[in-house]
Design a protein around this motif. Sequence first.
Motif, short mmCIF file in Angstrom:
data_model
loop_
_atom_site.label_atom_id
_atom_site.label_comp_id
_atom_site.label_asym_id
_atom_site.label_seq_id
_atom_site.Cartn_x
_atom_site.Cartn_y
_atom_site.Cartn_z
N ARG A 1 0.69 -1.28 0.06
CA ARG A 1 -0.08 -0.08 0.00
C ARG A 1 1.01 1.15 -0.12
N LEU A 2 0.28 2.29 -0.54
CA LEU A 2 0.96 3.61 -0.39
C LEU A 2 0.04 4.39 0.40
N LEU A 3 0.65 5.17 1.49
CA LEU A 3 -0.28 6.33 2.09
C LEU A 3 0.37 7.60 2.23
N SER A 4 -0.51 8.86 2.24
CA SER A 4 0.27 10.18 2.09
C SER A 4 0.31 10.75 3.47
N ASP A 5 0.94 11.84 3.31
CA ASP A 5 0.72 12.97 4.59
C ASP A 5 1.17 12.38 5.86
N PRO A 6 2.36 11.64 6.14
CA PRO A 6 3.65 12.12 5.06
C PRO A 6 3.67 10.78 4.36
N PRO A 7 4.39 10.69 3.19
CA PRO A 7 4.48 9.52 2.35
C PRO A 7 4.94 8.27 2.85
N ARG A 8 4.19 7.22 2.79
CA ARG A 8 4.70 6.16 3.58
C ARG A 8 4.55 4.85 2.52
N ALA A 9 5.49 3.93 2.53
CA ALA A 9 5.42 2.66 1.99
C ALA A 9 4.84 1.65 3.06
N VAL A 10 3.79 0.80 2.74
CA VAL A 10 3.16 -0.15 3.56
C VAL A 10 3.35 -1.59 3.17
N VAL A 11 3.84 -2.52 3.78
CA VAL A 11 3.63 -4.03 3.51
C VAL A 11 3.15 -4.37 4.73
N ASP A 12 1.93 -5.25 4.08
CA ASP A 12 1.00 -6.07 5.14
C ASP A 12 1.24 -7.59 4.80
N PHE A 13 1.49 -8.33 6.03
CA PHE A 13 1.69 -9.93 5.87
C PHE A 13 0.69 -10.64 6.67
N ARG A 14 0.21 -11.66 6.23
CA ARG A 14 -0.78 -12.57 6.86
C ARG A 14 0.14 -13.48 7.75
N THR A 15 -0.27 -13.98 8.89
CA THR A 15 0.24 -14.91 9.64
C THR A 15 1.85 -14.74 9.92
N LEU A 16 2.32 -13.46 10.01
CA LEU A 16 3.95 -13.38 10.21
C LEU A 16 4.09 -12.67 11.77
N ASP A 17 4.72 -13.58 12.46
CA ASP A 17 5.27 -13.02 13.84
C ASP A 17 6.52 -12.16 13.83
N TRP A 18 6.51 -11.02 14.21
CA TRP A 18 7.43 -10.13 14.33
C TRP A 18 8.34 -10.24 15.52
N ALA A 19 8.16 -11.26 16.43
CA ALA A 19 8.87 -11.29 17.75
C ALA A 19 10.48 -11.19 17.40
N GLY A 20 11.27 -10.62 18.04
CA GLY A 20 12.63 -10.37 18.07
C GLY A 20 13.13 -9.46 17.21
N MET A 21 12.26 -8.61 16.51
CA MET A 21 12.71 -7.51 15.71
C MET A 21 12.18 -6.21 16.10
N ASP A 22 13.21 -5.54 16.26
CA ASP A 22 12.93 -4.10 16.72
C ASP A 22 13.31 -3.07 15.83
N PRO A 23 12.12 -2.46 15.26
CA PRO A 23 12.38 -1.46 14.01
C PRO A 23 13.37 -0.55 14.38
#
Length: 415
Positions: free
Chosen positions: A66-88
């Motif tokens: 997806r793309l979102l505006s104000d401010p411009p952002r690029a978005v990625v959605d994942f199904r059934t993904l565990d982000w555990a252990g990842m610090d942005p």
Amino acid sequence: MQRHARGPRGWLAVLLALLCLLVAPPLAAQDLGAAARLTGPLSLEAGWRSLTLSVPLSQPVPWRTRLLSDPPRAVVDFRTLDWAGMDPAEVPRVGAVTALRTGDAGGGWSRLVIELDRPMGFAEAGMATDPESGAARLTLSLTPMSDTAFAAQASALAATDGAPSADVLRATADRPPLGQRPTIVVLDPGHGGVDPGAIHEGVTEAEITLTFARELAEALRRTGRYTVVLTRDNDSFLSLEGRITVAHGAQADLFLSIHADALEDGHAVGATLYTLAEGATDAAAAALAERHDRDDMLGGGVDLTGTDDTVAGVLMALARAETQPATDRLARALVEAIRSAEIRMHRHPWQQAAFSVLKSPSVPSALLEIGFLSSETDRTRLRDRRWRTQMEQALVAGLDAWVEGEVAQQALRRR
């Protein structure tokens, strides 16, 4: 087929646009069991005018951009993904990236947001799967865009939620009707890249369909009556979601997906046309639809077999009810043209199946098996340039007949 905004479809467009603002339906995904996990750190690399994101995964999952505006952002959605252990916060910021964060997108989806200091859009996006380990890697490439191009891509990507976006609906409602402009055709060569489709004696379905689609596109363009867009013009993977996105982004009048499949019993011979139905015409049609969707999943795409949201389902049913008559007329016109050219067709030339790639609710869509690689007779035809030319000319004639019929339908409705 398009109508002016004051006609029945115009009011349907307004209803869809308003309700789409209230409902954000999640795309349904196949059940992969346990959630995927990250197998390493996310990486961001900045080029001179590009930004590349790489996400290593334990297994392929449905994904969408997806793309979102104000401010411009690029978005990625994942199904059934565990982000555990990842610090942005630990991912180095490079290039135009000003912030990176993750969160819950609802409906079983998780979200990665890349905040940017300028408008950037997706130039490439794909997920490669290791056939031995089952691990996957999603790679996305972003490039700078003008505000207008950014808004256009954002609108096209939003259309993959099922119903077309408000911007697309307004644009199609305002443009001249069929017969007063070139007809916009999206040709979809099936498979590609990590998904070769059917294979026989080293020849892949992906190669056959791309060759045929290129030739058909040129035949249509030469008439001066058609604008043609290919969902892919090389041997690259494109998800089902991506193929539908192309159709919406092009504001297509019709969508034709091209295949040359194989069936285990090897008895299927001749061209076959499929249109969407929840139930298949026969077991073979059901098996083809299931395999097409499974192949897309293994390639890393998004399976659009339905939606978890009841309201979204009602919206899509309304839109398809409006589009279905035009789809049926398209199927009849193509079958009649192929038969008139005395080209061999399957004993059941028009069948129905739940192909996900046909589930765009606002574009008349059909899937054409030009032949079956499992048939020796069909393989010979598919390799014969003269036979392909004959089939392509028949399809041009069929599309001409369909457009003429749709123009007549519009004239009747205006009375």
